[in-house]
Design a protein around this motif. Structure first.
Motif, PDB file in Angstrom:
ATOM      1  N   TYR A 129       0.349  -2.139  -5.962  1.00 11.79           N
ATOM      2  CA  TYR A 129       0.906  -1.469  -4.794  1.00 11.79           C
ATOM      3  C   TYR A 129      -0.055  -0.430  -4.239  1.00 11.79           C
ATOM      4  O   TYR A 129       0.367   0.644  -3.767  1.00 11.79           O
ATOM      5  CB  TYR A 129       2.246  -0.831  -5.161  1.00 11.79           C
ATOM      6  CG  TYR A 129       3.285  -1.844  -5.579  1.00 11.79           C
ATOM      7  CD1 TYR A 129       3.501  -2.988  -4.820  1.00 11.79           C
ATOM      8  CD2 TYR A 129       4.049  -1.661  -6.727  1.00 11.79           C
ATOM      9  CE1 TYR A 129       4.462  -3.919  -5.196  1.00 11.79           C
ATOM     10  CE2 TYR A 129       5.010  -2.594  -7.104  1.00 11.79           C
ATOM     11  CZ  TYR A 129       5.206  -3.718  -6.334  1.00 11.79           C
ATOM     12  OH  TYR A 129       6.152  -4.647  -6.704  1.00 11.79           O
ATOM     13  N   ASN A 130      -1.326  -0.751  -4.291  1.00  8.98           N
ATOM     14  CA  ASN A 130      -2.350   0.170  -3.778  1.00  8.98           C
ATOM     15  C   ASN A 130      -3.509  -0.660  -3.239  1.00  8.98           C
ATOM     16  O   ASN A 130      -4.656  -0.483  -3.612  1.00  8.98           O
ATOM     17  CB  ASN A 130      -2.837   1.107  -4.892  1.00  8.98           C
ATOM     18  CG  ASN A 130      -3.739   2.209  -4.356  1.00  8.98           C
ATOM     19  OD1 ASN A 130      -3.596   2.631  -3.221  1.00  8.98           O
ATOM     20  ND2 ASN A 130      -4.680   2.645  -5.174  1.00  8.98           N
ATOM     21  N   ASN A 174       0.851  -1.185   0.000  1.00 12.23           N
ATOM     22  CA  ASN A 174       0.000   0.000   0.000  1.00 12.23           C
ATOM     23  C   ASN A 174       0.888   1.237   0.000  1.00 12.23           C
ATOM     24  O   ASN A 174       1.227   1.784   1.050  1.00 12.23           O
ATOM     25  CB  ASN A 174      -0.936  -0.009   1.204  1.00 12.23           C
ATOM     26  CG  ASN A 174      -2.047   1.009   1.068  1.00 12.23           C
ATOM     27  OD1 ASN A 174      -1.825   2.128   0.626  1.00 12.23           O
ATOM     28  ND2 ASN A 174      -3.258   0.623   1.440  1.00 12.23           N
ATOM     29  N   ALA A 175       1.252   1.651  -1.211  1.00 16.85           N
ATOM     30  CA  ALA A 175       2.168   2.787  -1.352  1.00 16.85           C
ATOM     31  C   ALA A 175       1.542   4.079  -0.843  1.00 16.85           C
ATOM     32  O   ALA A 175       2.241   4.940  -0.286  1.00 16.85           O
ATOM     33  CB  ALA A 175       2.581   2.936  -2.818  1.00 16.85           C
ATOM     34  N   THR A 176       0.242   4.238  -1.032  1.00 23.38           N
ATOM     35  CA  THR A 176      -0.428   5.451  -0.548  1.00 23.38           C
ATOM     36  C   THR A 176      -0.293   5.569   0.958  1.00 23.38           C
ATOM     37  O   THR A 176      -0.007   6.657   1.488  1.00 23.38           O
ATOM     38  CB  THR A 176      -1.911   5.434  -0.955  1.00 23.38           C
ATOM     39  OG1 THR A 176      -2.011   5.355  -2.374  1.00 23.38           O
ATOM     40  CG2 THR A 176      -2.622   6.684  -0.465  1.00 23.38           C
ATOM     41  N   ARG A 177      -0.483   4.473   1.647  1.00 23.24           N
ATOM     42  CA  ARG A 177      -0.343   4.475   3.105  1.00 23.24           C
ATOM     43  C   ARG A 177       1.088   4.764   3.519  1.00 23.24           C
ATOM     44  O   ARG A 177       1.345   5.536   4.445  1.00 23.24           O
ATOM     45  CB  ARG A 177      -0.802   3.120   3.645  1.00 23.24           C
ATOM     46  CG  ARG A 177      -0.501   2.859   5.114  1.00 23.24           C
ATOM     47  CD  ARG A 177      -1.363   3.663   6.033  1.00 23.24           C
ATOM     48  NE  ARG A 177      -1.111   3.279   7.423  1.00 23.24           N
ATOM     49  CZ  ARG A 177      -1.117   4.114   8.437  1.00 23.24           C
ATOM     50  NH1 ARG A 177      -1.400   5.404   8.264  1.00 23.24           N
ATOM     51  NH2 ARG A 177      -0.878   3.685   9.669  1.00 23.24           N
ATOM     52  N   LEU A 193       2.740  10.903  -5.661  1.00 25.88           N
ATOM     53  CA  LEU A 193       3.194   9.521  -5.717  1.00 25.88           C
ATOM     54  C   LEU A 193       3.341   9.038  -7.156  1.00 25.88           C
ATOM     55  O   LEU A 193       4.188   8.176  -7.439  1.00 25.88           O
ATOM     56  CB  LEU A 193       2.209   8.633  -4.951  1.00 25.88           C
ATOM     57  CG  LEU A 193       2.692   7.249  -4.522  1.00 25.88           C
ATOM     58  CD1 LEU A 193       3.971   7.349  -3.693  1.00 25.88           C
ATOM     59  CD2 LEU A 193       1.597   6.539  -3.721  1.00 25.88           C
ATOM     60  N   ASN A 194       2.548   9.568  -8.069  1.00 26.50           N
ATOM     61  CA  ASN A 194       2.679   9.191  -9.482  1.00 26.50           C
ATOM     62  C   ASN A 194       4.053   9.576 -10.018  1.00 26.50           C
ATOM     63  O   ASN A 194       4.702   8.800 -10.730  1.00 26.50           O
ATOM     64  CB  ASN A 194       1.591   9.858 -10.324  1.00 26.50           C
ATOM     65  CG  ASN A 194       0.203   9.399  -9.948  1.00 26.50           C
ATOM     66  OD1 ASN A 194       0.011   8.260  -9.529  1.00 26.50           O
ATOM     67  ND2 ASN A 194      -0.773  10.278 -10.083  1.00 26.50           N
ATOM     68  N   GLN A 205       1.662   0.293  -9.804  1.00 25.09           N
ATOM     69  CA  GLN A 205       1.306   1.255  -8.769  1.00 25.09           C
ATOM     70  C   GLN A 205      -0.196   1.262  -8.510  1.00 25.09           C
ATOM     71  O   GLN A 205      -0.656   1.205  -7.371  1.00 25.09           O
ATOM     72  CB  GLN A 205       1.753   2.661  -9.174  1.00 25.09           C
ATOM     73  CG  GLN A 205       1.316   3.742  -8.175  1.00 25.09           C
ATOM     74  CD  GLN A 205       1.440   5.151  -8.742  1.00 25.09           C
ATOM     75  OE1 GLN A 205       2.013   5.344  -9.818  1.00 25.09           O
ATOM     76  NE2 GLN A 205       0.903   6.126  -8.038  1.00 25.09           N
ATOM     77  N   GLU A 206      -0.977   1.297  -9.585  1.00 24.48           N
ATOM     78  CA  GLU A 206      -2.418   1.428  -9.450  1.00 24.48           C
ATOM     79  C   GLU A 206      -3.088   0.149  -8.971  1.00 24.48           C
ATOM     80  O   GLU A 206      -4.003   0.194  -8.130  1.00 24.48           O
ATOM     81  CB  GLU A 206      -3.026   1.849 -10.789  1.00 24.48           C
ATOM     82  CG  GLU A 206      -4.547   1.979 -10.759  1.00 24.48           C
ATOM     83  CD  GLU A 206      -5.148   2.380 -12.095  1.00 24.48           C
ATOM     84  OE1 GLU A 206      -6.384   2.504 -12.167  1.00 24.48           O
ATOM     85  OE2 GLU A 206      -4.377   2.576 -13.063  1.00 24.48           O
ATOM     86  N   HIS A 207      -2.663  -0.988  -9.476  1.00 24.44           N
ATOM     87  CA  HIS A 207      -3.406  -2.223  -9.264  1.00 24.44           C
ATOM     88  C   HIS A 207      -2.770  -3.188  -8.263  1.00 24.44           C
ATOM     89  O   HIS A 207      -3.442  -4.115  -7.803  1.00 24.44           O
ATOM     90  CB  HIS A 207      -3.584  -2.948 -10.596  1.00 24.44           C
ATOM     91  CG  HIS A 207      -4.403  -2.194 -11.585  1.00 24.44           C
ATOM     92  ND1 HIS A 207      -5.767  -2.104 -11.512  1.00 24.44           N
ATOM     93  CD2 HIS A 207      -4.031  -1.459 -12.680  1.00 24.44           C
ATOM     94  CE1 HIS A 207      -6.224  -1.371 -12.514  1.00 24.44           C
ATOM     95  NE2 HIS A 207      -5.202  -0.966 -13.232  1.00 24.44           N
TER      96      HIS A 207
END
Length: 476
Positions: free
Chosen positions: A162-163, A80-83, A131-132, A158-160
């Protein structure tokens, strides 16, 4: 004697695993036995199950923000890169926070490079960021080029991948062939990013084919092979769903499904063998290193035998009787994949094949005894495994991708159409990629087509208008 300058480092897992016992009052009383400046607590799973905020920042004790994943060292893609990009900043700034650092508490590393890169970069960041852009820059740093194909592949991951939210059981569902063989997969254990991972794998192959990247670059080859490994795992799950469904039509319905079971059974074993070949092309995916590194510690022949047994046992049975069987399974180890997992599935499929051919149910007690003998036999074997790679990662990966793509020319496409009714679905695939779905349907004579939601069909009756397309096998 105790060190008067010593500081206790305490793992905070007890507050996760036994949270019902560790009330605020009990925890405060327990932690009060040590001065605040004499203890640091590892908030063990802050990325997914933060605990510090349940206990008022551990009542003044300093604590470290941690990422916990890769249970048992099982290889797979998630995170979970956003976290990771926001949690440490927010938690440090929270009122009353006593956070003092960032760490990782995984049960293995050597996988998911962007997740670890991002985590440890957060120690130098105090503000949120795009993050992008970070992922685009990561791809350029890792591969040394500004490749459109690699940038697109990284964006997909990233989208599918690591998120996502994940838990203790996530890795058990990411690669079914490393689990003890079984007939059927519970549909609730589906993953929804298989198509994105496949697309990323194809983009890596495109990058090398178009000379956007040096195909001999170690980091590129590592990620290419690792993507191919996960693609193979996902393909195996889809194929097992089809195969298992066809066997269960015989097992529970008495239908002769030999024509469907035998080719899908052979394809399961072929897929494992093909992955083993791909893993063999990179030095970091060889079980030989694991075993030989353990043996290198030996001082006597007795030590040598024990160390090799332990090395083999820990990644398989983990105990003389499989006390924590497959907990530390390794779907990324050439040799282990081909010989151990391939061997287990070969025994399983021999029983399945014999069952449909003879019309008799499987003798599961006999199968279990054969499986146990095989597993312990591999544990006690001393055959050598390679410690040097063989083959070309790019050409092997490209051949793999081509092999597991069906021929769309064999199908007629009906837009906005589906087939409904009882027992018209053989299985639902993890993939919605038409290349994979045609490959699956081509393997099974009972398959008449599929829809673009991944449902494999065995009947053309009851066509209805629907928000998907229907691909039907052409006659002949």
């Amino acid at each position: 004697a105790a060190d008067p300058q010593g500081v206790y480092i305490m793992q905070g897992w007890l507050f996760v695993s036994s949270s019902s016992f560790w009330t605020q009052a009990a925890t405060e009383a327990y932690l009060s036995g040590v001065p605040n400046d004499k203890m640091i607590i590892l908030d063990l799973w802050t990325d997914m199950v933060p605990t510090w905020d349940n206990y008022n920042s551990y009542f003044g004790k300093p604590w470290i923000w941690n990422m916990l994943l890769i249970f048992g060292g099982r290889r797979g893609f998630y995170g979970n890169a956003t976290r990771l990009a926001t949690g440490p900043i927010d938690d440090l700034a929270a009122p009353g926070s006593t956070m003092v650092g960032i760490g990782a508490t995984p049960e293995a590393t050597e996988m998911m490079p962007p997740i670890f890169d991002l985590l440890f970069e957060m120690g130098w960041r105090s503000k949120t960021f795009d993050l992008n852009v970070w992922f685009r820059n990561f791809a350029q740093r890792r591969y040394g080029v500004d490749s459109p194909s690699l940038a697109a592949a990284t964006a997909l991951m990233q989208e599918h991948v690591y998120n996502m939210q994940y838990n203790y059981g996530t890795t058990k569902n990411l690669c079914w062939f490393e689990n003890s063989p079984q007939v059927w997969i519970d549909p609730q254990n589906r993953v929804n990013n298989a198509t994105a991972i496949l697309q990323a794998f194809r983009l890596f192959i495109t990058a090398a084919a178009n000379n956007e990247v040096d195909a001999t670059l170690s980091t590129f080859r590592y990620d290419l092979v690792d993507l191919g490994r996960q693609v193979a795992c996902n393909l195996f799950a889809d194929l097992l769903a089809v195969h298992g469904s066809e066997y269960q039509r015989f097992q529970f319905g008495g239908v002769n499904t030999t024509a469907s079971v035998l080719p899908t059974s052979a394809a399961l074993l072929g897929l494992i063998a093909d992955l083993d070949k791909l893993l063999y092309t990179h030095d970091d995916f060889l079980v030989g290193h694991w075993i030989e590194d353990a043996k290198a510690w030996a001082a006597t022949p007795a030590d040598l035998a024990l160390l090799e047994l332990n090395a083999r046992n820990q990644i398989t049975l983990w105990g003389p009787d499989g006390e924590i069987n497959d907990y530390a399974a390794k779907n990324g180890y050439q040799g282990l994949v081909g010989d151990y997992y391939g061997g287990r599935w070969a025994i399983h499929q021999q029983y399945i094949d014999q069952s449909v051919v003879t019309g008799q149910q499987v003798n599961w007690n006999a199968y279990s005894a054969d499986l146990t003998r095989f597993q312990w036999g591999w544990n006690t074997n001393t055959s050598l495994y390679p410690t040097s790679p063989s083959g070309n990662s790019f050409t092997t990966a490209a051949a793999f991708a081509q092999k597991y793509t069906g021929n769309p020319a064999n199908y007629q496409v009906l837009t906005n159409t589906d087939i409904e009714g009882s027992y018209v679905d053989i299985a639902q695939a993890w993939h919605v990629d038409t290349g994979v779905l045609t490959w699956l349907c081509d393997l099974d004579p009972s398959c008449v087509g599929f829809n673009t939601n991944g449902y494999i069909k065995n009947s053309t009756a009851s066509r209805v208008t629907a928000p998907c397309d229907l691909w039907l096998k052409r006659a002949g």
